[in-house]
Design an enzyme around this catalytic site. Structure first.
Site, PDB file in Angstrom:
ATOM      1  N   ARG A 184      73.690  85.844 111.090  1.00 29.41           N
ATOM      2  CA  ARG A 184      72.627  86.839 111.246  1.00 29.41           C
ATOM      3  C   ARG A 184      72.361  87.111 112.723  1.00 29.41           C
ATOM      4  NH1 ARG A 184      67.018  85.566 108.261  1.00 29.41           N
ATOM      5  NH2 ARG A 184      66.387  84.600 110.206  1.00 29.41           N
ATOM      6  N   ARG A 210      67.548  89.200 116.832  1.00 31.62           N
ATOM      7  CA  ARG A 210      66.453  88.239 116.935  1.00 31.62           C
ATOM      8  C   ARG A 210      66.837  87.126 117.892  1.00 31.62           C
ATOM      9  NH1 ARG A 210      63.927  86.560 111.207  1.00 31.62           N
ATOM     10  NH2 ARG A 210      63.617  84.673 112.432  1.00 31.62           N
ATOM     11  N   ARG A 262      53.215  77.908 105.799  1.00 32.48           N
ATOM     12  CA  ARG A 262      54.292  77.092 106.358  1.00 32.48           C
ATOM     13  C   ARG A 262      53.815  75.716 106.783  1.00 32.48           C
ATOM     14  NH1 ARG A 262      58.068  81.272 108.220  1.00 32.48           N
ATOM     15  NH2 ARG A 262      59.826  80.378 109.304  1.00 32.48           N
ATOM     16  N   LYS A 266      64.767  84.735 101.926  1.00 35.30           N
ATOM     17  CA  LYS A 266      63.446  85.224 101.531  1.00 35.30           C
ATOM     18  C   LYS A 266      63.263  86.701 101.863  1.00 35.30           C
ATOM     19  CE  LYS A 266      61.041  82.327 104.025  1.00 35.30           C
ATOM     20  NZ  LYS A 266      62.051  81.521 104.729  1.00 35.30           N
ATOM     21  N   ARG A 287      64.313  75.052 114.256  1.00 41.65           N
ATOM     22  CA  ARG A 287      63.579  75.698 113.158  1.00 41.65           C
ATOM     23  C   ARG A 287      63.780  74.947 111.848  1.00 41.65           C
ATOM     24  NH1 ARG A 287      66.209  81.142 113.945  1.00 41.65           N
ATOM     25  NH2 ARG A 287      65.338  81.754 111.946  1.00 41.65           N
TER      26      ARG A 287
HETATM   27  P1  ADP Z   1      62.841  82.435 109.413  1.00 43.46           P
HETATM   28  O1  ADP Z   1      62.356  82.114 108.037  1.00 43.46           O
HETATM   29  O2  ADP Z   1      64.248  82.913 109.428  1.00 43.46           O
HETATM   30  O3  ADP Z   1      62.577  81.346 110.415  1.00 43.46           O
HETATM   31  P2  ADP Z   1      60.538  84.131 109.974  1.00 43.46           P
HETATM   32  O4  ADP Z   1      60.601  85.552 110.315  1.00 43.46           O
HETATM   33  O5  ADP Z   1      59.835  83.739 108.731  1.00 43.46           O
HETATM   34  O6  ADP Z   1      62.053  83.676 109.952  1.00 43.46           O
HETATM   35  O7  ADP Z   1      59.869  83.300 111.179  1.00 43.46           O
HETATM   36  C1  ADP Z   1      60.309  83.404 112.512  1.00 43.46           C
HETATM   37  C2  ADP Z   1      59.425  82.539 113.413  1.00 43.46           C
HETATM   38  O8  ADP Z   1      58.082  83.043 113.404  1.00 43.46           O
HETATM   39  C3  ADP Z   1      59.288  81.068 113.007  1.00 43.46           C
HETATM   40  O9  ADP Z   1      60.346  80.259 113.515  1.00 43.46           O
HETATM   41  C4  ADP Z   1      57.922  80.709 113.636  1.00 43.46           C
HETATM   42  O10 ADP Z   1      58.030  80.486 115.024  1.00 43.46           O
HETATM   43  C5  ADP Z   1      57.119  81.989 113.454  1.00 43.46           C
HETATM   44  N1  ADP Z   1      56.347  81.983 112.182  1.00 43.46           N
HETATM   45  C6  ADP Z   1      56.535  82.823 111.118  1.00 43.46           C
HETATM   46  N2  ADP Z   1      55.658  82.534 110.132  1.00 43.46           N
HETATM   47  C7  ADP Z   1      54.921  81.493 110.558  1.00 43.46           C
HETATM   48  C8  ADP Z   1      53.860  80.731 109.989  1.00 43.46           C
HETATM   49  N3  ADP Z   1      53.387  80.971 108.752  1.00 43.46           N
HETATM   50  N4  ADP Z   1      53.325  79.710 110.722  1.00 43.46           N
HETATM   51  C9  ADP Z   1      53.769  79.454 111.959  1.00 43.46           C
HETATM   52  N5  ADP Z   1      54.771  80.124 112.559  1.00 43.46           N
HETATM   53  C10 ADP Z   1      55.346  81.131 111.876  1.00 43.46           C
END
Ligand code: ADP
Length: 196
Positions: free
Chosen positions: A128, A134, A89, A14, A146
């Protein structure tokens, strides 16, 4: 205004595709992951709480991310449209987003869902983790947590938008360019209709 959700599991690409799409279509990129990481690097109270949850591979509370998205929408009143990445999400986040966009009379035009197999996802995330810095990417147990959160809480968000016929699956494996072109094709068939 053209509003789009780029949907998919962690590691589905994404972030990579969002960068290319916002450059091509002039959309404002709203990534809740990036917004949260910005809070963490600025060491805000919100960021410190969020980091503890993110490092366990869990989702931060709906109120927190909905609040961040609501502010970001308010801060960009003249945007041509928004690309939502990593949001919504949960079903509750999807309902909150629909309400916020109803107020703007600019509903989600389409959800583009990147499809990638489970083993490929773990491979990408582990790789990654070697370079991203990260902390949630460099531990396989956190990566699996996750992916489980995704299956449990996030996958139902696609059902929410499928009810109104807004979900389009796009193959998320292949070259970055091939995937980008497939996404652009789906956008191009819709964007004129919305902007007219
Ligand atoms: P990835 O898709 O690789 O998990 P993101 O950067 O989208 O990476 O998200 C990293 C973390 O941030 C998630 O595992 C979660 O803990 C938190 N997070 C991101 N977006 C949301 C959301 N919309 N609702 C709840 N937690 C979120």
């Amino acid at each position: 205004m053209f509003n789009l959700i780029l949907f998919g599991s962690p590691g589905s690409g994404k972030g990579t595709q969002s960068e290319k799409l916002i450059a091509k279509y002039g959309l404002k990129h709203l990534s809740t992951g990036d917004l949260l990481r910005s809070e963490i690097s600025r060491q805000t109270a919100l960021g410190q709480e969020a980091k503890k949850i993110m490092d366990k591979g869990q989702l931060v509370p709906d109120e927190v991310v909905v609040g961040m998205i609501s502010s970001a929408l308010d801060e960009n009143p003249h945007s041509k449209g928004f690309l939502f990445d990593g949001f919504p999400r949960t079903s509750a986040q999807a309902e909150a987003l629909d309400k916020l966009l109803d107020l703007k009379k600019a509903p989600i035009a389409v959800m583009l869902a990147l499809a990638v197999s489970g083993e490929e996802l773990v491979k990408r995330l582990v790789k990654r983790g070697e370079t991203s810095g990260r902390s949630d990417d460099n531990n396989e147990q956190v990566i699996r947590a996750r992916l489980n959160e995704y299956l449990d809480k996030t996958a139902p968000v696609a059902d929410h938008y499928a009810q109104t016929g807004k979900v389009v699956m796009v193959k998320g494996e292949g070259s970055i360019t091939e995937i980008f072109e497939a996404l652009c094709y789906e956008i191009d068939t819709r964007i004129d209709r919305v902007n007219k």
